[in-house]
Design a protein around this motif. Structure first.
Motif, mmCIF file in Angstrom:
data_model
loop_
_atom_site.group_PDB
_atom_site.id
_atom_site.type_symbol
_atom_site.label_atom_id
_atom_site.label_comp_id
_atom_site.label_asym_id
_atom_site.label_seq_id
_atom_site.Cartn_x
_atom_site.Cartn_y
_atom_site.Cartn_z
ATOM 1 N N ALA A 66 -13.634 -14.565 3.954
ATOM 2 C CA ALA A 66 -14.415 -13.076 3.258
ATOM 3 C C ALA A 66 -12.659 -12.140 3.847
ATOM 4 O O ALA A 66 -11.456 -12.041 3.749
ATOM 5 N N SER A 67 -12.682 -11.235 4.237
ATOM 6 C CA SER A 67 -11.835 -9.656 4.135
ATOM 7 C C SER A 67 -10.065 -10.074 4.455
ATOM 8 O O SER A 67 -9.595 -8.908 5.069
ATOM 9 N N THR A 68 -10.332 -10.925 5.780
ATOM 10 C CA THR A 68 -9.188 -11.595 6.312
ATOM 11 C C THR A 68 -7.795 -11.962 4.930
ATOM 12 O O THR A 68 -7.058 -11.157 4.543
ATOM 13 N N GLN A 69 -8.468 -11.756 3.533
ATOM 14 C CA GLN A 69 -7.731 -12.180 2.754
ATOM 15 C C GLN A 69 -6.570 -11.429 2.602
ATOM 16 O O GLN A 69 -6.175 -11.328 1.948
ATOM 17 N N LYS A 70 -7.566 -9.822 2.605
ATOM 18 C CA LYS A 70 -6.964 -8.261 2.423
ATOM 19 C C LYS A 70 -5.625 -8.517 2.994
ATOM 20 O O LYS A 70 -4.299 -7.598 2.680
ATOM 21 N N ILE A 71 -5.201 -9.050 4.209
ATOM 22 C CA ILE A 71 -3.819 -8.952 4.679
ATOM 23 C C ILE A 71 -2.654 -9.920 3.836
ATOM 24 O O ILE A 71 -1.366 -9.601 3.552
ATOM 25 N N PHE A 72 -2.742 -10.247 2.995
ATOM 26 C CA PHE A 72 -2.145 -11.221 1.353
ATOM 27 C C PHE A 72 -1.636 -9.932 1.151
ATOM 28 O O PHE A 72 -0.694 -9.356 0.215
ATOM 29 N N THR A 73 -2.781 -9.740 0.238
ATOM 30 C CA THR A 73 -2.656 -8.760 -1.408
ATOM 31 C C THR A 73 -2.091 -7.489 -0.674
ATOM 32 O O THR A 73 -1.380 -6.494 -0.891
ATOM 33 N N ALA A 74 -2.304 -6.749 1.382
ATOM 34 C CA ALA A 74 -2.235 -5.449 1.267
ATOM 35 C C ALA A 74 -0.081 -5.294 1.924
ATOM 36 O O ALA A 74 0.450 -4.770 1.238
ATOM 37 N N ALA A 75 -0.018 -6.697 1.908
ATOM 38 C CA ALA A 75 1.410 -7.204 2.044
ATOM 39 C C ALA A 75 2.373 -7.460 1.063
ATOM 40 O O ALA A 75 3.332 -6.573 0.739
ATOM 41 N N ALA A 76 1.549 -7.967 0.166
ATOM 42 C CA ALA A 76 2.512 -8.030 -1.893
ATOM 43 C C ALA A 76 2.760 -6.546 -2.230
ATOM 44 O O ALA A 76 3.363 -6.902 -2.213
ATOM 45 N N ALA A 77 1.623 -5.918 -2.249
ATOM 46 C CA ALA A 77 1.609 -4.482 -2.549
ATOM 47 C C ALA A 77 2.718 -3.676 -1.885
ATOM 48 O O ALA A 77 3.529 -3.270 -2.169
ATOM 49 N N LEU A 78 2.629 -3.710 -0.935
ATOM 50 C CA LEU A 78 3.568 -2.920 -0.807
ATOM 51 C C LEU A 78 5.509 -3.480 -0.952
ATOM 52 O O LEU A 78 6.211 -2.270 -0.724
ATOM 53 N N GLU A 79 5.116 -4.371 -0.324
ATOM 54 C CA GLU A 79 6.680 -5.525 -0.871
ATOM 55 C C GLU A 79 7.122 -5.070 -2.402
ATOM 56 O O GLU A 79 8.251 -4.661 -2.528
ATOM 57 N N ILE A 80 5.759 -5.917 -2.586
ATOM 58 C CA ILE A 80 6.077 -5.695 -4.464
ATOM 59 C C ILE A 80 6.261 -3.895 -5.441
ATOM 60 O O ILE A 80 7.749 -3.684 -5.791
ATOM 61 N N LEU A 81 5.511 -3.566 -4.593
ATOM 62 C CA LEU A 81 5.244 -2.103 -5.651
ATOM 63 C C LEU A 81 5.684 -0.938 -4.822
ATOM 64 O O LEU A 81 6.169 0.429 -5.531
ATOM 65 N N GLY A 82 5.927 -1.070 -3.163
ATOM 66 C CA GLY A 82 6.879 -0.015 -2.299
ATOM 67 C C GLY A 82 5.687 0.574 -1.871
ATOM 68 O O GLY A 82 4.802 1.280 -2.389
ATOM 69 N N LYS A 83 5.835 1.181 -0.631
ATOM 70 C CA LYS A 83 5.009 2.181 0.140
ATOM 71 C C LYS A 83 5.217 3.418 -0.741
ATOM 72 O O LYS A 83 3.647 3.596 -0.382
ATOM 73 N N ASP A 84 5.625 3.857 -1.394
ATOM 74 C CA ASP A 84 5.924 5.277 -1.793
ATOM 75 C C ASP A 84 5.366 5.192 -3.727
ATOM 76 O O ASP A 84 5.140 6.345 -4.454
ATOM 77 N N TYR A 85 5.415 4.134 -3.796
ATOM 78 C CA TYR A 85 4.266 3.606 -5.570
ATOM 79 C C TYR A 85 3.241 4.414 -5.452
ATOM 80 O O TYR A 85 2.440 5.126 -4.432
ATOM 81 N N ARG A 86 3.435 5.144 -6.674
ATOM 82 C CA ARG A 86 1.780 6.376 -7.056
ATOM 83 C C ARG A 86 1.638 5.523 -8.620
ATOM 84 O O ARG A 86 1.831 5.672 -9.430
#
Length: 457
Positions: A66-86
């Protein structure tokens, strides 16, 4: 004396760890021996903040997350795209402007901004975007548009919803897919009185309704069925008789919805639009070839909030739509292909490169809504441990809700429940943990897991 003192501290710490492990084991066995767990499956893993195992039960077993899957996607997005990505949405035009009349089409394009028209951010609500575009048209001296409004939703591929999502989820607000142009988080509300529609949060473009609601019970047991690009919507199930309620669904065609609202808004501002609303995939479906977006005439740029703000809401309110957008964005920007298949493989490869065994991360989407996600508790803890060492960790951590007086992300699908997060005990011991329970069929499934996790307090 110093050596003796350190030895005593070490012995005390070991004893405490053993005590916690014993308590966790007793609570786990009690859960598994309960009537609701007759045919259940459990994966459970606890580590200290250095990664040392504290307790484990079937730690490698892949279960529906279920939604604990989101911990993987959120972390990858922060690293790959960057926290300041727009994300960026732009407007352009074809043809030419003569005496205030645009002898051509008004174009709007985006790279999939999930916050376009969102109500969650004060500066990004629907009217803000419309007003800014209107003022940009004024600055160009455009007082009328002889052509069409064209919404270019081609940045992502045609498939807006992951394969494997249940049909009875897709039409509801939490089952909204992601498009090259998103609008109002692809969500609408129906205000009802019993089984009757009172009104909508806004007028849906080109949708015909079949209402099969029944009056029954004391809670919302309704389901909305909409399909991407469809003009037919169904609502069934039950709502309490004579009670005012709000139910929420997913918009079947967000690009078309945006175009229709823009046309109406501009007409109300005395910028008349003579033509129709067209979309890239709408034209493709009708067999009409569409010209390329006229980049050279760009006159308007609208940027989203930064990614860290989106990740906060993604984790805090468990917005599935954000997760699928992040997945497609990473696939598009890093692999040149925004398909779900490529996005899911990219996410798996990312975590495999961080040392997680690929057999423990069988992803099916970016949000966890698909029951075809199979992940182990140990893999979730490994992801959490990796995240806490990264410079973007604070943005990640702040998104985790507090539940049962513990900082953790939860996941729920029918008889499945999962929790994953961080906790510091009263004694100052820091834990990183994940617990996944499938097919539990009795009582309060959340409380059953809280009874186990309480041993970490």
């Amino acid at each position: 004396m110093k050596r003796i003192f350190l030895s005593l501290v070490l012995v005390t710490q070991v004893a405490m760890a053993q005590n916690v492990a014993d308590q966790l084991d007793k609570s786990t066995q009690k859960l598994l021996n309960s009537s609701g767990a007759y045919s259940t499956n459990l994966s459970f893993y606890v580590a200290d903040d250095n990664g040392n195992v504290v307790y484990e039960y079937q730690p490698n077993k892949g279960l529906s997350t279920a939604s604990t899957q989101k911990i993987f996607t959120a972390a990858a997005a922060l690293e790959i795209l960057g926290k300041d990505y727009r994300y960026t949405t732009t407007a352009s035009y074809s043809g030419q402007i003569k005496n205030g009349n645009l002898e051509g089409d008004l174009w709007v394009s985006s790279n999939g901004d999930p916050t376009l028209g969102s109500w969650r951010y004060d500066d990004y609500k629907p009217e803000k975007f419309k007003e800014k575009l209107y003022h940009a048209l004024q600055q160009k001296g455009i007082k009328s548009i002889a052509g069409n409004i064209i919404i270019d939703d081609s940045y992502f591929d045609f498939q807006s919803v992951p394969g494997g999502w249940p049909w009875d989820d897709i039409g509801n607000y939490y089952g909204a897919g992601t498009w090259g142009i998103n609008w109002r988080e692809n969500q609408f509300d129906i205000n009802t009185n019993g089984t009757q529609f009172k009104n909508f949060s806004y007028d849906l473009e080109n949708v015909k309704w079949i209402n099969e609601l029944k009056a029954a019970g004391s809670s919302d047991q309704s389901l909305i069925f909409t399909a991407p690009h469809s003009d037919v919507a169904l609502i069934n199930g039950s709502l309490p008789a004579g009670k005012a309620m709000t139910v929420s669904g997913s918009v079947p065609n967000p690009p078309l919805q945006l175009g229709a609202e823009l046309k109406s808004f501009l007409n109300s501002k005395n910028i008349s639009v003579s033509g129709n609303v067209e979309t890239y995939y709408g034209n493709q479906l009708s067999g009409k070839k569409m010209d390329s977006y006229p980049v050279k005439n760009n006159f308007f740029e609208y940027q989203s909030p930064t990614l860290d703000k989106m990740v906060f809401w993604f984790l805090r309110k468990s917005i599935n739509f954000y997760g699928e957008t992040f997945l497609k964005t990473m696939a598009k920007e890093k692999k040149g292909n925004p398909s779900y298949k490529v996005g899911v493989q990219f996410l798996k490869d990312f975590w495999k490169s961080k040392g997680i065994n690929a057999s423990m991360i069988n992803f099916a989407d970016g949000s966890g809504l698909s029951p075809q996600n199979y992940v182990s508790a140990k893999a979730e803890v490994q992801a959490l441990l990796y995240a806490q060492k990264q410079p973007w960790f604070l943005a990640y951590f702040e998104g985790f809700p507090t539940q049962n007086a513990m900082k953790m992300k939860s996941g729920t699908i029918r008889d499945t429940k999962s929790f994953a997060g961080y906790h510091t005990s009263k004694a100052g011991k820091k834990y990183v943990y994940a617990i996944i329970l499938n097919n539990y069929q009795s009582g309060d499934i959340s409380q059953a897991l809280f009874n186990v996790l309480d041993n970490l307090k």
